[in-house]
Design an enzyme around this catalytic site. Sequence first.
Site, mmCIF file in Angstrom:
data_model
loop_
_atom_site.group_PDB
_atom_site.id
_atom_site.type_symbol
_atom_site.label_atom_id
_atom_site.label_comp_id
_atom_site.label_asym_id
_atom_site.label_seq_id
_atom_site.Cartn_x
_atom_site.Cartn_y
_atom_site.Cartn_z
ATOM 1 C CG ASN A 39 -12.622 48.839 15.725
ATOM 2 O OD1 ASN A 39 -13.692 49.375 15.413
ATOM 3 N ND2 ASN A 39 -12.409 47.548 15.558
ATOM 4 C CE LYS A 99 -13.181 45.517 18.472
ATOM 5 N NZ LYS A 99 -12.770 44.234 19.062
ATOM 6 C CG HIS A 140 -11.652 43.831 13.072
ATOM 7 N ND1 HIS A 140 -12.142 42.847 13.895
ATOM 8 C CD2 HIS A 140 -10.915 44.650 13.855
ATOM 9 C CE1 HIS A 140 -11.714 43.062 15.133
ATOM 10 N NE2 HIS A 140 -10.965 44.142 15.137
ATOM 11 C CD GLU A 196 -14.524 42.134 16.736
ATOM 12 O OE1 GLU A 196 -14.001 42.052 17.863
ATOM 13 O OE2 GLU A 196 -15.004 43.198 16.295
ATOM 14 C CD GLU A 255 -6.959 44.024 15.277
ATOM 15 O OE1 GLU A 255 -7.111 44.916 16.110
ATOM 16 O OE2 GLU A 255 -7.899 43.508 14.655
ATOM 17 N N GLY A 285 -9.872 41.347 22.563
ATOM 18 C CA GLY A 285 -10.951 41.375 23.544
ATOM 19 C C GLY A 285 -10.843 40.325 24.618
ATOM 20 C CB SER A 293 -5.668 42.865 24.927
ATOM 21 O OG SER A 293 -6.808 42.034 24.757
#
Length: 250
Positions: free
Chosen positions: A9, A11, A94, A96, A166, A172, A212
Amino acid sequence: MRKKVIAGNWKMNKLPNEAIEFIEKLSELVKDTQNEVIICAPYTDLFYTLMQAQGTNIKIGAQNMHFEESGAYTGEVSGEMLKAIGVEYVIIGHSERRQYFSETDETVNKKIKAAFKNELKPIVCVGETLEQREQGITEDIIKTQTKLALDGLSRTQVKNTIIAYEPIWAIGTGKTATSEDANNSIKVIRKEIEDIYGKDVAEEVIIQYGGSVKSKNARELFETSDIDGGLVGGASLDAEEFSKIVNYNK
């Protein structure tokens, strides 16, 4: 036996020329893998990655889509549009998107249904926050997210859904759930699917780990009983590093 699916991904990263160069390099590095390789690129890179990936074993996905086919939704892209240019996969829900763009369990469910309507394969994200983890409600959160995301889908559609577990606190941050913790959470997700759709469906569903993932921890994660690959963020921006994750079993 379920196959391993490793998806990158990107992003909001990479310009078209960078995307082309990346796919060209990656295609040589992963050409002999038995694992499925997916790159989920920004909208502006999709056409270029699709062209560069032709004749390779790299599949291309988008990072989001709208649940409507068309209409007055400025700035949005529909599943029909993605299908028209040859996109095969799409990330939905996701963390985010949930955190910054008000994605809800309801819109996630609508998007999954729209993805299947347009013959796209959804990669659906579920996961708990650090606060929820510390409260000891991880299982409740991921079971609820999974149930609501898949609501109203057929057994065949569920079998063809990829779920990415996730833990939000690991995205991250450099922190990774231990392989045992990640595998146990994924077992919870698989058991929830079994309870609703049956054991045969649950055994076929691909469930990835994301948070990660790097070359140094990929083998440990992917060789557990229930983790079927990964949804990789930062480490997917470097072709060499990402190829090592894809080739973890070599």
